[in-house]
Design a protein around this motif. Structure first.
Motif, mmCIF file in Angstrom:
data_model
loop_
_atom_site.group_PDB
_atom_site.id
_atom_site.type_symbol
_atom_site.label_atom_id
_atom_site.label_comp_id
_atom_site.label_asym_id
_atom_site.label_seq_id
_atom_site.Cartn_x
_atom_site.Cartn_y
_atom_site.Cartn_z
ATOM 1 N N ARG A 121 0.904 -1.302 0.088
ATOM 2 C CA ARG A 121 0.046 -0.122 -0.076
ATOM 3 C C ARG A 121 0.760 1.054 -0.091
ATOM 4 N N THR A 122 0.195 2.459 -0.249
ATOM 5 C CA THR A 122 1.080 3.615 -0.431
ATOM 6 C C THR A 122 2.034 3.926 0.810
ATOM 7 N N GLU A 156 3.175 1.857 2.844
ATOM 8 C CA GLU A 156 4.422 0.997 2.828
ATOM 9 C C GLU A 156 5.564 1.330 1.669
ATOM 10 N N HIS A 211 -8.284 12.365 -1.623
ATOM 11 C CA HIS A 211 -9.237 12.014 -0.747
ATOM 12 C C HIS A 211 -9.419 10.448 -1.078
ATOM 13 N N HIS A 212 -8.911 9.855 -2.008
ATOM 14 C CA HIS A 212 -9.109 8.493 -2.142
ATOM 15 C C HIS A 212 -7.794 7.730 -1.945
ATOM 16 N N MET A 213 -6.739 8.314 -1.384
ATOM 17 C CA MET A 213 -5.528 7.546 -0.966
ATOM 18 C C MET A 213 -5.831 7.253 0.562
ATOM 19 N N PRO A 214 -5.133 6.094 0.988
ATOM 20 C CA PRO A 214 -5.452 5.427 2.358
ATOM 21 C C PRO A 214 -4.811 6.388 3.298
ATOM 22 N N ASP A 215 -5.201 6.152 4.456
ATOM 23 C CA ASP A 215 -4.847 7.118 5.719
ATOM 24 C C ASP A 215 -3.275 7.106 5.858
ATOM 25 N N MET A 216 -2.506 8.362 5.898
ATOM 26 C CA MET A 216 -1.084 8.232 6.244
ATOM 27 C C MET A 216 -0.813 9.285 7.107
#
Length: 450
Positions: free
Chosen positions: A33-34, A36, A65-70
Motif C-alpha cells: 500500500r502507499t 508501505e 481523498h481516495h488515498m489510504p490514511d497516512m
C-alpha cells in the motif's frame, strides 16, 4: 558476540535486498500500500527509484481523498517523491489538515496545472497559492469561508501570473461578495470557463464586468439573478450556458434567451436550465432557434410539452436531451423528436410520468428503419416513468435490439439523480407578470442593441 552476529545477519539481509533484480522489485512494489511504499523507499535508494518511476507511470492526476490514511511524515514523503509528476490534484480534506497540506503542494508540485479544493479553504489559504506558477484551472467549490478578498489581492499583486487562469469554479462559495468578484474578473482576460452558481448575491456590475473583461469565456454556469442579465449573451465566444433558477425570473430569462437567439444562435452548443416551472411557451420558441445545440437540459417545467418538443425538432444537431420531471412530455412528442433529430443518442426522461413502454418499442423501430450515422446504443434513462422493465425485458423486439446494441434502457436512479432531487427541495414560485419584455411577440427572434 550475539550483537555482532545480529549486525552481520542484518547486513547480509540488506545486501540480499539490494541484490534483488529490478523485475522483482516491481513485483514486490505491487503488493504494498502507499504508506508501505513510502516507508520502504525511505531506507532503500533502489526502491525509491522504482517508486518514482511508478509514480510517473501511474499518471499525472491525483485524488488525494481516495488515498489510504497516512501520517504527516508519510504524506510529506509522498509529495516529495511523487509531487513533481502531479499536474491535476483534487483535495477533500478536513480543516485541520489545510495548513499542513497547502505548503506541501506548493513546495513539491511545481507542474501543478489544475487544483480542486472542496469546502476547506479560507481567504488566508488563497494567499499561498500564488506560488503555483503553472496553475491554469482553480476550483474552490463550496468553500463557504471564502469572501474573495485574498483572491482579489492576489490578482492585483500578481497580475501577470493570475491573468493566465483559464478555468475558475466558485460554485457554492456563498460568502463571496459581488464587489470582490467584480474586482477579480477584471484581471481574468484569459478566462474560458466560469462557474458562479449559488455563490454570490448578483448585481448588474457582475455581468457588466463579464462582458467587458472576460471576452474569451466559452462556458458559463450561473444562478439566475433577479436583475437583468441579458448582457451575457453578448460574450463573443459563449457556447455553453447553465442557468440555475431558484427564484421566479421568467421574463428576465426571456430577455436573455431573446438575445441569444438573435446573436449566438449559430454557436450555442449546450443550454441547461435548472428551475421549477419558471419557463413558458415563449421560452421554448426561443430555444428552438438555437439551431446548433448539441446538448439541451430542462428540468421540472410543464411548459415542456409535446408542442415544445415539436419546436425542438428544429434542433437537428441535438445529441443529448434531458427533460427530468417535465411531466407534460408524452410518448408521441418524444418519438417525433427522435425521428427528426438524427444525431440524438441520449435521452433522460426520469420522473416523466407519461413515458411508457410504447416509446421504447417505437424508438427501436426508428433505429432499425433509419439510414443515419446515429451513435449506438440509444441511451434512455427512465427512472420513475411508466416504463415497466418487467414487461419490456420479455419483449422479443426489445431483446433483439439490446443484443444488437441498438438501445440501452436504464431504469435505476444514480447518485447524481438523488442530488438533483435534493436540490429541488424548495417551494414552487409562480412567474410574475408586468416584468420586462412582457408585451413582446416572440414568435421570431428580434434584434436588440447592446
Amino acid at each position: 558476540m550475539a550483537r555482532t552476529l545480529g549486525t552481520i545477519n542484518a547486513t547480509e539481509d540488506k545486501l540480499r535486498l539490494l541484490s534483488i533484480s529490478r523485475k522483482y522489485f516491481d513485483k514486490f512494489s505491487i503488493l504494498l500500500r502507499t504508506p508501505e511504499h513510502i516507508r520502504v523507499a525511505k531506507v532503500s535508494t533502489r526502491f525509491r527509484d522504482v517508486f518514482e518511476v511508478s509514480a510517473h507511470r501511474e499518471g499525472t492526476t491525483l485524488q488525494l481523498h481516495h488515498m489510504p490514511d497516512m501520517t504527516s511524515w508519510e504524506l510529506r514523503e509522498f509529495f516529495r517523491l511523487a509531487g513533481k509528476h502531479i499536474e491535476h490534484l483534487t483535495c477533500e480534506i478536513a480543516l485541520v489538515d489545510r495548513d499542513f497540506l497547502i505548503p506541501l503542494i506548493i513546495s513539491f508540485c511545481p507542474q501543478l496545472k489544475a487544483l480542486i479544493f472542496y469546502n476547506s479553504l479560507n481567504d488566508d489559504s488563497i494567499k499561498k497559492l500564488q506560488h503555483l506558477k503553472c496553475l491554469r484551472s482553480l476550483a474552490l467549490s463550496d468553500n463557504q469561508m471564502l469572501t474573495g478578498v485574498s483572491l482579489l489581492l492576489h490578482a492585483g499583486e500578481n497580475i501577470n501570473q493570475f491573468s493566465y487562469i483559464t478555468e475558475l469554479n466558485l460554485c457554492g462559495c456563498n460568502k463571496l461578495t459581488s464587489h470582490n468578484l467584480v474586482g477579480i474578473l477584471q484581471y481574468l482576460e484569459h478566462l474560458s470557463r466560469l462557474d458562479i452558481r449559488e455563490s454570490v448575491r448578483p448585481t448588474p456590475d457582475i455581468y457588466t464586468a463579464l462582458a467587458i473583461h472576460c471576452q474569451k469565456i466559452e462556458v458559463l454556469k450561473m444562478s439566475c439573478p433577479n436583475v437583468p442579465f441579458k448582457i451575457i449573451s453578448h460574450l463573443p465566444r459563449l457556447s455553453e450556458l447553465t442557468l440555475v433558477d431558484r427564484v421566479s425570473s421568467c421574463f428576465k430569462k426571456k430577455s436573455m434567451l431573446l438575445e441569444l437567439a438573435a446573436y449566438r444562435a449559430n454557436q450555442m452548443q449546450l443550454l441547461e436550465i435548472i428551475s421549477r416551472d419558471t419557463l413558458r411557451f415563449q421560452h421554448m420558441v426561443l430555444i428552438s432557434h438555437l439551431e446548433n445545440l448539441r446538448v439541451l437540459s430542462i428540468t421540472s417545467n410543464l411548459a415542456v410539452d409535446d408542442e415544445a418538443l415539436n419546436l425542438f425538432c428544429n434542433l437537428i444537431k441535438l445529441e443529448k436531451l434531458t427533460l427530468k420531471e417535465c411531466k407534460a412530455v408524452s410518448d408521441e412528442g418524444l418519438s417525433r423528436l427522435l425521428s427528426h433529430c438524427k444525431q440524438l443518442h441520449y435521452i433522460n426522461v426520469q420522473f416523466c410520468l407519461k413515458i411508457t413502454n410504447q416509446f421504447a418499442i417505437g424508438a427501436i423501430h426508428t433505429l432499425t428503419t433509419e439510414n443515419t450515422e446515429r451513435k449506438k446504443p440509444l441511451e434512455l434513462y427512465v427512472h420513475r416513468t411508466k416504463v415497466d422493465m418487467s414487461v419490456l425485458s420479455k419483449n422479443a423486439t426489445y431483446k433483439e435490439a439490446v443484443a444488437n446494441s441498438l438501445i440501452k434502457v436504464v431504469p435505476n436512479v444514480t447518485q447524481l439523480d438523488l442530488i438533483y432531487q435534493v436540490f429541488f427541495n424548495y417551494p414552487l414560485h409562480e412567474a410574475k407578470s408586468g416584468d420586462e419584455d412582457e408585451g413582446i411577440d416572440l414568435t421570431e427572434p428580434k434584434l436588440f442593441g447592446f
